[in-house]
Scaffold this motif. Structure first.
Motif, PDB file in Angstrom:
ATOM      1  N   LEU A 108     -62.199 -20.394 -15.217  1.00  0.00           N
ATOM      2  CA  LEU A 108     -63.288 -20.914 -14.398  1.00  0.00           C
ATOM      3  C   LEU A 108     -64.667 -20.603 -14.980  1.00  0.00           C
ATOM      4  O   LEU A 108     -65.646 -21.266 -14.648  1.00  0.00           O
ATOM      5  N   LEU A 109     -64.743 -19.567 -15.819  1.00  0.00           N
ATOM      6  CA  LEU A 109     -66.040 -19.067 -16.258  1.00  0.00           C
ATOM      7  C   LEU A 109     -66.889 -20.136 -16.945  1.00  0.00           C
ATOM      8  O   LEU A 109     -68.085 -20.252 -16.678  1.00  0.00           O
ATOM      9  N   SER A 110     -66.265 -20.890 -17.842  1.00  0.00           N
ATOM     10  CA  SER A 110     -67.055 -21.858 -18.604  1.00  0.00           C
ATOM     11  C   SER A 110     -67.627 -22.965 -17.729  1.00  0.00           C
ATOM     12  O   SER A 110     -68.545 -23.671 -18.150  1.00  0.00           O
ATOM     13  N   GLY A 111     -67.132 -23.084 -16.489  1.00  0.00           N
ATOM     14  CA  GLY A 111     -67.619 -24.141 -15.617  1.00  0.00           C
ATOM     15  C   GLY A 111     -68.668 -23.707 -14.617  1.00  0.00           C
ATOM     16  O   GLY A 111     -69.222 -24.551 -13.903  1.00  0.00           O
ATOM     17  N   ILE A 112     -68.993 -22.410 -14.553  1.00  0.00           N
ATOM     18  CA  ILE A 112     -69.963 -21.965 -13.552  1.00  0.00           C
ATOM     19  C   ILE A 112     -71.386 -22.284 -13.993  1.00  0.00           C
ATOM     20  O   ILE A 112     -71.658 -22.536 -15.168  1.00  0.00           O
ATOM     21  N   ALA A 113     -72.301 -22.254 -13.032  1.00  0.00           N
ATOM     22  CA  ALA A 113     -73.665 -22.773 -13.236  1.00  0.00           C
ATOM     23  C   ALA A 113     -74.417 -22.097 -14.373  1.00  0.00           C
ATOM     24  O   ALA A 113     -75.126 -22.766 -15.139  1.00  0.00           O
TER      25      ALA A 113
END
Length: 224
Positions: A108-113
């Motif tokens: 999920l990290l690469s998709g956070i703001a």
């Protein structure tokens, strides 16, 4: 000296006072504008962190994670791991249970703001303006290892609690890095051993709280 002469002689004081007043007014306006700009950038930065925290906290809840907790504090986004079975007993290898949860979180990290701030129109503009002022948008993922104060047995390859805490943090970081696909320069590791306890080492419960790994995600602008 006549009144007319005295008035002529002191006339420059009035002009000087006017100039000083104008300069003071100018600098106050510049400070106010600068403060407004700093506040705008800080609010935008906080918003990126808030959005990122919301994404991660929702994921932790939906996945019903047992090893990882997520909070938002002044440091940024704070993921803590203090489960008694997070690591192989007495060692630094990540347990299968924690490895599975870290895999879920890291994807999920690469998709956070904070990692995608430049993709919005406002983010692009703010980052470009900061770049012109000699500032870089910087995101950090710092993995911190901590232990209780139990000494490491003589002859152990672990040597001391600094080494143990650093190796645990290192293994967590490698899992996050590998599964997230994020750049190397986002990540760093720190090992604090027993020297930053959050509870008393006089009780088993306190020792359990002190044996932990924290993942701190922060973002902001830094000078080039």
């Amino acid at each position: 000296m006549s009144a007319a002469s005295l008035k002529a002689r002191n006339g420059w004081l009035l002009s000087f006072a006017d100039v000083v007043t104008l300069l003071i007014t100018f600098f106050i306006m510049m400070l106010a504008l600068n403060h407004t700009e700093i506040s705008r950038i800080q609010n935008w930065t906080d918003d990126q962190l808030d959005q990122s925290y919301l994404s991660l906290s929702q994921a932790v809840q939906s996945y019903n994670l047992q090893y990882i907790n997520v909070n938002r504090n002044t440091q940024g986004i704070f993921l803590s791991i203090s489960h008694p079975e997070a690591f192989e007993r007495g060692g630094f290898e990540v347990s299968p249970g924690l490895a599975a949860e870290l895999s879920q979180v890291s994807t999920l990290l690469s998709g956070i703001a904070v990692f995608n701030a430049h993709e919005t129109e406002l983010g692009q503009r703010i980052i470009q303006e900061a770049d012109q002022d000699g500032m870089d948008w910087r995101v950090e993922v710092v993995v911190e290892g901590h232990t209780d104060n139990d000494p490491i047995p003589n002859g152990s390859i672990l040597r001391n609690n600094w080494f143990l805490s650093t190796m645990r943090a290192q293994n967590v970081m490698q899992l996050l890095h590998r599964n997230s696909g994020l750049r190397n320069d986002y990540f760093s590791v720190a090992g604090f051993g027993e020297h930053r306890p959050v509870a008393s080492n006089e009780t088993l419960e306190g020792k359990g709280q002190n044996r932990r790994v924290n993942i701190v995600i922060n973002a902001g602008f830094t000078r080039k």
